[in-house]
Scaffold this motif. Structure first.
Motif, PDB file in Angstrom:
ATOM      1  N   THR A 108       0.734  -1.148   0.034  1.00 51.12           N
ATOM      2  CA  THR A 108      -0.146  -0.002  -0.074  1.00 51.12           C
ATOM      3  C   THR A 108       0.892   1.156   0.057  1.00 51.12           C
ATOM      4  O   THR A 108       1.831   1.310   0.904  1.00 51.12           O
TER       5      THR A 108
ATOM      6  N   GLU B  99      -5.802   3.384   0.098  1.00 50.88           N
ATOM      7  CA  GLU B  99      -5.593   2.328  -1.035  1.00 50.88           C
ATOM      8  C   GLU B  99      -5.174   1.104  -0.442  1.00 50.88           C
ATOM      9  O   GLU B  99      -4.405   1.136   0.816  1.00 50.88           O
TER      10      GLU B  99
ATOM     11  N   TYR C 246      -9.550   0.957  -3.676  1.00 50.81           N
ATOM     12  CA  TYR C 246      -9.624   2.378  -3.113  1.00 50.81           C
ATOM     13  C   TYR C 246     -10.843   2.758  -2.226  1.00 50.81           C
ATOM     14  O   TYR C 246     -11.877   2.804  -3.024  1.00 50.81           O
TER      15      TYR C 246
ATOM     16  N   GLY D 190      -9.806   7.646  -2.129  1.00 47.82           N
ATOM     17  CA  GLY D 190      -8.352   7.307  -2.047  1.00 47.82           C
ATOM     18  C   GLY D 190      -7.385   7.123  -3.154  1.00 47.82           C
ATOM     19  O   GLY D 190      -8.037   7.356  -4.281  1.00 47.82           O
ATOM     20  N   LYS D 191      -6.214   7.271  -3.106  1.00 51.57           N
ATOM     21  CA  LYS D 191      -5.298   7.236  -4.370  1.00 51.57           C
ATOM     22  C   LYS D 191      -3.948   6.670  -3.969  1.00 51.57           C
ATOM     23  O   LYS D 191      -3.603   6.585  -2.599  1.00 51.57           O
ATOM     24  N   SER D 192      -3.387   6.560  -4.947  1.00 48.59           N
ATOM     25  CA  SER D 192      -1.598   6.157  -4.850  1.00 48.59           C
ATOM     26  C   SER D 192      -0.918   7.530  -5.158  1.00 48.59           C
ATOM     27  O   SER D 192      -1.429   8.367  -6.120  1.00 48.59           O
TER      28      SER D 192
ATOM     29  N   GLU E 110      -6.114   6.774  -8.867  1.00 47.55           N
ATOM     30  CA  GLU E 110      -7.094   7.362  -7.660  1.00 47.55           C
ATOM     31  C   GLU E 110      -8.271   6.820  -8.145  1.00 47.55           C
ATOM     32  O   GLU E 110      -8.961   6.627  -9.235  1.00 47.55           O
ATOM     33  N   ASN E 111      -9.409   6.659  -7.086  1.00 47.61           N
ATOM     34  CA  ASN E 111     -10.699   6.508  -7.321  1.00 47.61           C
ATOM     35  C   ASN E 111     -11.341   7.858  -7.588  1.00 47.61           C
ATOM     36  O   ASN E 111     -10.884   9.034  -7.071  1.00 47.61           O
TER      37      ASN E 111
ATOM     38  N   SER F 259     -12.327  -0.599  -7.142  1.00 43.44           N
ATOM     39  CA  SER F 259     -11.231  -1.384  -7.221  1.00 43.44           C
ATOM     40  C   SER F 259     -10.820  -1.938  -8.673  1.00 43.44           C
ATOM     41  O   SER F 259     -11.706  -1.653  -9.644  1.00 43.44           O
TER      42      SER F 259
END
Length: 140
Positions: A26, A31, A56, A60-62, A112-113, A121
């Protein structure tokens, strides 16, 4: 018959253990990365296929990141919608059932979401050098 069942169970436990060691981690807030498959490719020496499910939370995001230099990635959105930007391509929103890929050496600037209200997902399938120990590395 019992020996075969024991061997299959041991093989499954080993595969799950290897998948969790395969570098899936993660990186960002909201995430969650879950390894679900890892297998050496018998017809392509030195290569493996690894699959992870990335979930996510709403919003949520990376962080910007890249993957192992050998990694070719196929991604399929399983639920919700994912905003993604790879290399110099424009950012795009992918909805449930849509897919994209990342070529080896790609930079993933946005992942990201796309929703602040609904989880999302995706399934990411990596074809990667078997000895690559990190699938995803955050960019500085």
């Amino acid at each position: 018959m019992l020996i075969n069942d024991i061997l299959r169970a041991a093989s499954l436990v080993a595969m799950i253990s290897l998948a969790s060691q395969a570098g899936a981690q993660t990186l960002g807030p909201g995430e969650h990365v879950k390894p679900v498959f890892q297998q050496k490719l018998p017809n392509v020496p030195g290569k493996s296929m690894i699959a992870v499910i990335v979930t996510y939370d709403p919003g949520g995001k990376s962080p910007p990141h890249h993957h192992a230099g050998s990694a070719f990635i196929y991604a399929q959105v399983l639920s919700g919608s994912i905003r993604s930007k790879v290399d110099d391509a424009p950012a795009r929103i992918y909805k449930t059932g849509e897919n994209f890929y990342e070529a080896p050496g790609s930079k993933h600037g946005i992942s990201e979401n796309a929703s602040k209200k609904v989880p999302a997902s995706l399934l990411a399938v990596f074809v990667v050098d078997t000895d690559d120990d990190k699938l995803t590395v955050p960019d500085n």
